[in-house]
Scaffold this motif. Structure first.
Motif, PDB file in Angstrom:
ATOM      1  N   THR A  59       0.825  -1.217   0.000  1.00 53.96           N
ATOM      2  CA  THR A  59       0.000   0.000   0.000  1.00 53.96           C
ATOM      3  C   THR A  59       0.855   1.260   0.000  1.00 53.96           C
ATOM      4  O   THR A  59       0.426   2.297   0.506  1.00 53.96           O
ATOM      5  CB  THR A  59      -0.939   0.025   1.229  1.00 53.96           C
ATOM      6  N   GLN A  60       2.070   1.167  -0.579  1.00 57.80           N
ATOM      7  CA  GLN A  60       2.894   2.361  -0.659  1.00 57.80           C
ATOM      8  C   GLN A  60       2.163   3.402  -1.493  1.00 57.80           C
ATOM      9  O   GLN A  60       1.484   3.067  -2.454  1.00 57.80           O
ATOM     10  CB  GLN A  60       4.251   2.055  -1.309  1.00 57.80           C
ATOM     11  N   SER A  61       2.316   4.646  -1.085  1.00 58.98           N
ATOM     12  CA  SER A  61       1.639   5.721  -1.805  1.00 58.98           C
ATOM     13  C   SER A  61       2.623   6.867  -2.033  1.00 58.98           C
ATOM     14  O   SER A  61       3.654   6.961  -1.372  1.00 58.98           O
ATOM     15  CB  SER A  61       0.445   6.235  -0.987  1.00 58.98           C
ATOM     16  N   GLU A  62       2.276   7.725  -2.972  1.00 62.34           N
ATOM     17  CA  GLU A  62       3.106   8.904  -3.229  1.00 62.34           C
ATOM     18  C   GLU A  62       3.149   9.795  -1.984  1.00 62.34           C
ATOM     19  O   GLU A  62       4.191  10.339  -1.643  1.00 62.34           O
ATOM     20  CB  GLU A  62       2.575   9.688  -4.438  1.00 62.34           C
ATOM     21  N   LEU A  63       2.005   9.937  -1.316  1.00 59.31           N
ATOM     22  CA  LEU A  63       1.956  10.735  -0.093  1.00 59.31           C
ATOM     23  C   LEU A  63       2.911  10.162   0.949  1.00 59.31           C
ATOM     24  O   LEU A  63       3.686  10.888   1.572  1.00 59.31           O
ATOM     25  CB  LEU A  63       0.531  10.793   0.469  1.00 59.31           C
ATOM     26  N   GLY A  64       2.880   8.861   1.129  1.00 60.02           N
ATOM     27  CA  GLY A  64       3.754   8.212   2.101  1.00 60.02           C
ATOM     28  C   GLY A  64       5.223   8.351   1.739  1.00 60.02           C
ATOM     29  O   GLY A  64       6.066   8.606   2.600  1.00 60.02           O
ATOM     30  N   ARG A  65       5.545   8.186   0.459  1.00 56.63           N
ATOM     31  CA  ARG A  65       6.934   8.337   0.008  1.00 56.63           C
ATOM     32  C   ARG A  65       7.456   9.751   0.263  1.00 56.63           C
ATOM     33  O   ARG A  65       8.623   9.944   0.560  1.00 56.63           O
ATOM     34  CB  ARG A  65       7.061   7.988  -1.475  1.00 56.63           C
ATOM     35  N   MET A  66       6.565  10.732   0.154  1.00 54.18           N
ATOM     36  CA  MET A  66       6.963  12.106   0.383  1.00 54.18           C
ATOM     37  C   MET A  66       7.009  12.423   1.880  1.00 54.18           C
ATOM     38  O   MET A  66       7.965  13.006   2.387  1.00 54.18           O
ATOM     39  CB  MET A  66       5.986  13.078  -0.295  1.00 54.18           C
ATOM     40  N   LEU A  67       5.967  12.006   2.606  1.00 57.20           N
ATOM     41  CA  LEU A  67       5.791  12.406   3.997  1.00 57.20           C
ATOM     42  C   LEU A  67       6.715  11.676   4.969  1.00 57.20           C
ATOM     43  O   LEU A  67       7.178  12.269   5.947  1.00 57.20           O
ATOM     44  CB  LEU A  67       4.332  12.164   4.398  1.00 57.20           C
ATOM     45  N   ASP A  68       7.012  10.419   4.716  1.00 55.16           N
ATOM     46  CA  ASP A  68       7.806   9.622   5.655  1.00 55.16           C
ATOM     47  C   ASP A  68       9.186  10.225   5.914  1.00 55.16           C
ATOM     48  O   ASP A  68       9.557  10.431   7.073  1.00 55.16           O
ATOM     49  CB  ASP A  68       7.919   8.172   5.192  1.00 55.16           C
TER      50      ASP A  68
END
Length: 180
Positions: A59-68
């Motif tokens: 469930t990787q997401s663009e938001l997660g890749r940016m925010l993490d």
């Protein structure tokens, strides 16, 4: 709640914990150290679980890749700044860590725009572990551990973390510059 949202919620929660972490430095006595460590460790654990859940459930997401990575850097930067402010951490390695993180974040952002991904190295994971260990030792210090020279040990660990930080930053920049 949909499972695919849990990693991003954990990341957002980590960011929201930062003001509470900062406030904990102003508590009186040993309570300050215990609360700060509890929040820092809990936030660090959410960092592990948001990535683990995202990978495990695909469930990787663009938001997660940016925010993490932003959440990670905010947590480390805020804690280091407070440790320096309260004279528990040396300034030079703290600045080295912060400058490297800003430099690599900017480079990573540029590389993402041109669709270049540089994977996290094993040394970078060791760097992160060294940073977290140093921060935990400095947060607790002699007041809690009641071990002579534990503050000096924690400061030494921070210097080691800073050296690893600079090495991994150099490697990342060397690799990234090839694509500029």
């Amino acid at each position: 709640m949909e499972m695919n949202k849990i990693p991003n919620l954990l990341t957002l929660f980590r960011i929201l914990l930062i003001p509470t972490l900062i406030f904990s430095f102003y508590l009186k006595g040993e309570l300050s150290s215990y609360v700060a460590v509890a929040i820092f460790v809990f936030a660090s654990i959410t960092d592990f679980f948001d990535g683990y859940i995202a990978r495990r459930m695909s469930t990787q997401s663009e938001l997660g890749r940016m925010l993490d990575p932003i959440a990670d850097k905010l947590l480390i930067a805020s804690t280091l700044m407070m440790l320096v402010h309260f004279q528990k951490a040396p300034v030079i390695p703290s600045i080295a860590i912060l400058c490297r993180e800003i430099l690599v974040s900017g480079l990573r952002e540029h590389l993402a725009e041109i669709r270049i991904l540089i994977p996290v190295s094993s040394l970078a994971k060791i760097k992160t572990a060294a940073q977290m260990a140093a921060i935990i030792i400095l947060l607790l210090g002699e007041d809690v551990f009641h071990i002579p020279y534990i503050n000096i040990f924690g400061q030494g660990m921070l210097w080691i973390a800073a050296i690893l930080t600079l090495i991994t930053g150099y490697v990342y920049c060397k690799e990234g510059i090839k694509h500029i």
